[in-house]
Design an enzyme around this catalytic site. Structure first.
Site, short mmCIF file in Angstrom:
data_model
loop_
_atom_site.label_atom_id
_atom_site.label_comp_id
_atom_site.label_asym_id
_atom_site.label_seq_id
_atom_site.Cartn_x
_atom_site.Cartn_y
_atom_site.Cartn_z
N GLU A 1 -24.91 -4.13 22.41
CA GLU A 1 -25.70 -4.34 23.62
C GLU A 1 -27.18 -4.40 23.28
OE1 GLU A 1 -23.07 -2.39 27.18
OE2 GLU A 1 -24.15 -0.99 25.89
N CYS B 1 -34.99 -3.87 23.72
CA CYS B 1 -34.36 -2.78 22.97
C CYS B 1 -33.15 -3.37 22.26
CB CYS B 1 -33.95 -1.67 23.94
SG CYS B 1 -33.11 -0.28 23.16
N CYS C 1 -22.55 3.82 16.14
CA CYS C 1 -23.50 4.66 15.42
C CYS C 1 -22.75 5.78 14.73
CB CYS C 1 -24.53 5.25 16.39
SG CYS C 1 -25.82 6.25 15.57
N CYS D 1 -24.95 11.59 23.23
CA CYS D 1 -25.24 10.16 23.25
C CYS D 1 -23.93 9.37 23.28
CB CYS D 1 -26.06 9.77 22.02
SG CYS D 1 -26.34 8.01 21.82
N GLY E 1 -26.97 2.27 17.18
CA GLY E 1 -27.09 2.43 15.74
C GLY E 1 -28.31 3.21 15.30
N ASN F 1 -30.15 10.92 30.12
CA ASN F 1 -29.35 10.02 30.92
C ASN F 1 -27.89 10.45 30.86
OD1 ASN F 1 -31.45 8.07 31.67
ND2 ASN F 1 -31.57 7.74 29.46
N CYS G 1 -31.54 4.97 27.64
CA CYS G 1 -31.38 5.60 26.33
C CYS G 1 -30.17 6.51 26.31
CB CYS G 1 -32.63 6.42 26.00
SG CYS G 1 -34.05 5.43 25.59
#
Length: 374
Positions: A109, A122, A129, A136, A184, A321, A364
């Site tokens: 994305e 971004c 990742c 996350c 990542g 978030n 984020c």
């Protein structure tokens, strides 16, 4: 979704290698590749002007290239790298998240954000990742593979094409800023990331002609790679995702800290600022009752100030978030304010980031590259 405890992964799986693309090549290699197709070397310059000046990657439209060779040129040097799966927007069209499918089915994305005076992209550097941060969504998905230099660069071309096509209301011209804060860990895919950055910086007709000051590279703290980036002496902005000022907590929420401790990471960041003369951004996701206490703000100030007080650092607080299944939530507004006040009283520059894209899971820590989100 249950939050998993995942291992750190530094070496990406060697699978899904994409086909070679113009974006993978140096200037000299582009000339060589052009000549291998039986074209004179000046054609390399013409091809690059189509791509970087006119934002064209459809070889059939390269009208100044002999028609007989365009098919082979496209096949050999302009394979399709990104297939759009979904295109979602929020903030009255000012924030656009695109889900891309790669040639091997991997997903990534990128998020395009239009602000009053700039447009920022971004971008992702890996599919998934391997840094395993438990708060996350990207980290919880694990690492699929590294992106190629061309796959990284293609995200920027696509964004510039979207702007040129009028798909981002109020945006004009080209990207002003690129932030490696998508999927990542950029410094775990060092060569491809640096190769793409050199293409972003190269003046026309060999690149996008961007300013190094408009490019931010984020890292959770791969100290040897930060030192290597320092030696490049490029005036990029370095953003370090610290999230905790003490080793005990950071070991838990940023697993890379089990390899390189807080002091080692901050020392490397300080050295980067000293060499490049670029202020380092310390990224700090505010998590309710986890890392948002006044005592931790005081410790963060102490950690940063002991390296000197010459404007080398800026703290960027990020409201956490939400991600499905996470036990962590955003800080209370009162705790955010107290944290900010504590840093300011101790002379540490700090801002609270404007959160964008939550409604489309584009903020984020929310990039999970799931077709289910479409």
């Amino acid at each position: 979704m249950t939050v998993k405890t995942l291992p750190l992964v530094f070496e990406a799986p060697r699978r899904g290698k994409p086909p070679k693309h113009w974006f993978d090549l140096t200037i000299e290699e582009r000339v060589e590749a052009t000549q291998k197709l039986g074209l004179p070397k000046f054609r390399a310059d013409q091809i690059s002007r189509h791509v970087f000046d006119r934002l064209e990657d459809d070889v059939t439209q390269f009208s100044d290239i002999p028609a007989a060779i365009r098919g082979e040129l496209g096949e050999q040097l302009f394979p399709k790298l990104l297939d759009q799966v979904t295109h979602r927007s929020t903030d009255d069209g000012a924030t656009v998240k695109t889900l891309w499918r790669l040639h091997d089915g991997s997903l990534l994305e990128s998020v395009l954000m239009r602000y009053p005076n700039r447009t920022t992209l971004c971008i992702s550097s890996q599919a998934g990742c391997g840094m395993a941060c438990p708060f996350c969504a990207t980290g919880q998905g694990g690492l699929k593979r590294n992106l190629s230099q061309a796959e990284i660069t293609a995200q920027v071309l696509a964004a510039d094409q979207q702007i040129a096509a009028g798909l981002v209301p109020g945006a004009s011209g080209r990207l002003n800023n690129i932030v490696f804060m998508g999927m990542g860990e950029p410094l775990a895919n060092y060569n491809a990331v640096l190769g793409s950055i050199r293409t972003f910086l190269a003046p026309s007709p060999n690149g996008f002609g961007m300013s190094a000051r408009g490019i931010t590279v984020s890292t959770v703290g791969l100290v040897p790679a930060i030192r290597k980036l320092t030696e490049e002496a490029l005036p990029l902005t370095l953003a370090v995702s610290l999230h905790a000022p003490d080793d005990e907590l950071r070991d838990e929420i940023v697993p890379i800290n089990t390899r390189w401790k807080v002091d080692e990471v901050v020392d490397a960041a300080w050295e980067y600022a000293r060499v490049t003369k670029r202020r380092v951004s310390i990224e700090y996701a505010m998590m309710r009752d986890i890392n948002d206490q006044v005592e931790r703000a005081e410790l963060l100030a102490k950690v940063l100030k002991k390296r000197g007080d010459w404007g080398w650092v800026h703290v960027n607080l990020i409201p956490l978030n939400p991600t499905p299944g996470s036990k962590w939530t955003a800080s209370r507004k009162a705790d955010e304010r107290a944290f900010i006040d504590t840093l300011e009283k101790r002379g540490v520059p700090v801002t609270l980031r404007d959160t964008r894209g939550q409604e489309i899971d584009g903020a984020c820590g929310q990039l999970a590259a799931s077709v289910d989100q479409a």
